[in-house]
Design an enzyme around this catalytic site. Structure first.
Site, PDB file in Angstrom:
ATOM      1  N   HIS A 177       0.784  -1.187   0.042  1.00 56.80           N
ATOM      2  CA  HIS A 177      -0.027   0.173   0.024  1.00 56.80           C
ATOM      3  C   HIS A 177       0.747   1.414  -0.028  1.00 56.80           C
ATOM      4  CE1 HIS A 177       0.534  -0.796   4.400  1.00 56.80           C
ATOM      5  NE2 HIS A 177       0.706   0.617   4.695  1.00 56.80           N
TER       6      HIS A 177
ATOM      7  N   GLU B 145      -7.710   4.384  10.247  1.00 53.19           N
ATOM      8  CA  GLU B 145      -7.268   4.298   8.816  1.00 53.19           C
ATOM      9  C   GLU B 145      -8.201   3.563   8.251  1.00 53.19           C
ATOM     10  OE1 GLU B 145      -6.233   0.895   7.678  1.00 53.19           O
ATOM     11  OE2 GLU B 145      -5.568  -0.083   9.331  1.00 53.19           O
TER      12      GLU B 145
ATOM     13  N   GLN C 127      -3.880   3.491   1.410  1.00 55.53           N
ATOM     14  CA  GLN C 127      -4.250   3.537   2.938  1.00 55.53           C
ATOM     15  C   GLN C 127      -4.569   4.840   3.270  1.00 55.53           C
ATOM     16  OE1 GLN C 127      -0.982   2.412   6.079  1.00 55.53           O
ATOM     17  NE2 GLN C 127      -2.741   0.911   6.941  1.00 55.53           N
TER      18      GLN C 127
ATOM     19  N   HIS D 287       3.906   7.327   3.459  1.00 53.50           N
ATOM     20  CA  HIS D 287       4.790   5.953   3.478  1.00 53.50           C
ATOM     21  C   HIS D 287       4.548   4.952   2.382  1.00 53.50           C
ATOM     22  CE1 HIS D 287       1.606   4.328   6.351  1.00 53.50           C
ATOM     23  NE2 HIS D 287       1.856   3.222   5.610  1.00 53.50           N
TER      24      HIS D 287
ATOM     25  N   GLU E  50       7.497   0.599   5.029  1.00 52.41           N
ATOM     26  CA  GLU E  50       6.991  -0.156   5.745  1.00 52.41           C
ATOM     27  C   GLU E  50       7.108  -1.683   5.023  1.00 52.41           C
ATOM     28  OE1 GLU E  50       2.723   0.654   6.710  1.00 52.41           O
ATOM     29  OE2 GLU E  50       2.389  -1.238   7.205  1.00 52.41           O
TER      30      GLU E  50
END
Ligand code: V0V
Ligand code: CO
Length: 149
Positions: free
Chosen positions: A7, A43, A59, A83, A133
């Site tokens: 994502h 989220e 996301q 991110h 991530e």
């Protein structure tokens, strides 16, 4: 090591407003929503495609407080890409291999992520300025609904 982009995390002030914008503009569907106290976020995951070892999503992230990672990011940089998350087969194994290469891990052990995944973050300063991530998706993903929520 990476199987897919899991994502792109986007920081926003108003989750409901951005869900409406992204789902209307790109015809995407919200498949999961969660409040993650440990990460300081509310989220939503908008499904794009299914891939090896899991799906790909956008996301959308609203901070739970100004002191949280996303709260600080919004104050400093405003709304936008926060991110990039990559799907890995085994997050602990990926963490170990990446640490050996001298990249700082922000987590000493995997944390709970969206849809039952296990996640870990790498320091943006060690990866070209991109907060990165690692995601080991739960198979099958948990708490997923194929309806607009
Ligand atoms: C900060 N920096 C960033 C950044 N946030 N660079 C790129 N992307 C970002 N998102 C830069 C910042 O401008 C500084 O650069 C430098 O890193 C050090 O920042 P800092 O002052 O230490 O900033 P902090 O205290 O805001 O900490 C930044 C980190 C923090 C990345 C360490 O946000 C963190 O631990 N994040 C990991 C957890 C997280 O983000 N959770 C929310 C998503 P200069 O100014 O010194 O050049 S939760 C999620 O994705 C879930 C649940 C899921 O996917 O399932
Ligand atoms: Co994320």
């Amino acid at each position: 090591m990476f199987m897919r982009i899991d994502h792109i995390g986007i920081a926003c002030h108003d989750l409901e407003e951005k869900i409406e914008l992204f789902s209307r503009t790109f015809e995407l569907t919200v498949v999961a929503r969660e409040v993650n106290e440990e990460q300081g976020v509310k989220e939503a995951m908008l499904h794009i495609a299914d891939g090896e070892g899991g799906g790909s999503y956008i996301q959308l992230l609203e901070p739970l407080s100004e002191e949280s990672p996303v709260g600080k990011f919004l104050a400093r940089r405003g709304e936008g890409v926060h991110h990039v998350a990559f799907g890995v087969p085994d997050v602990a194994d990926a963490m170990h291999k990446i640490k050996e290469k001298g990249v700082r891990l922000l987590d000493e052990r995997p944390r709970h992520g969206s849809m039952g995944s296990e996640i870990a973050f790498l320091h943006p300063k060690d990866v070209g300025g991109m907060l990165t991530e690692l995601v080991q998706a739960a198979t099958p993903p948990q708490n997923v609904k194929k309806v607009h929520m």
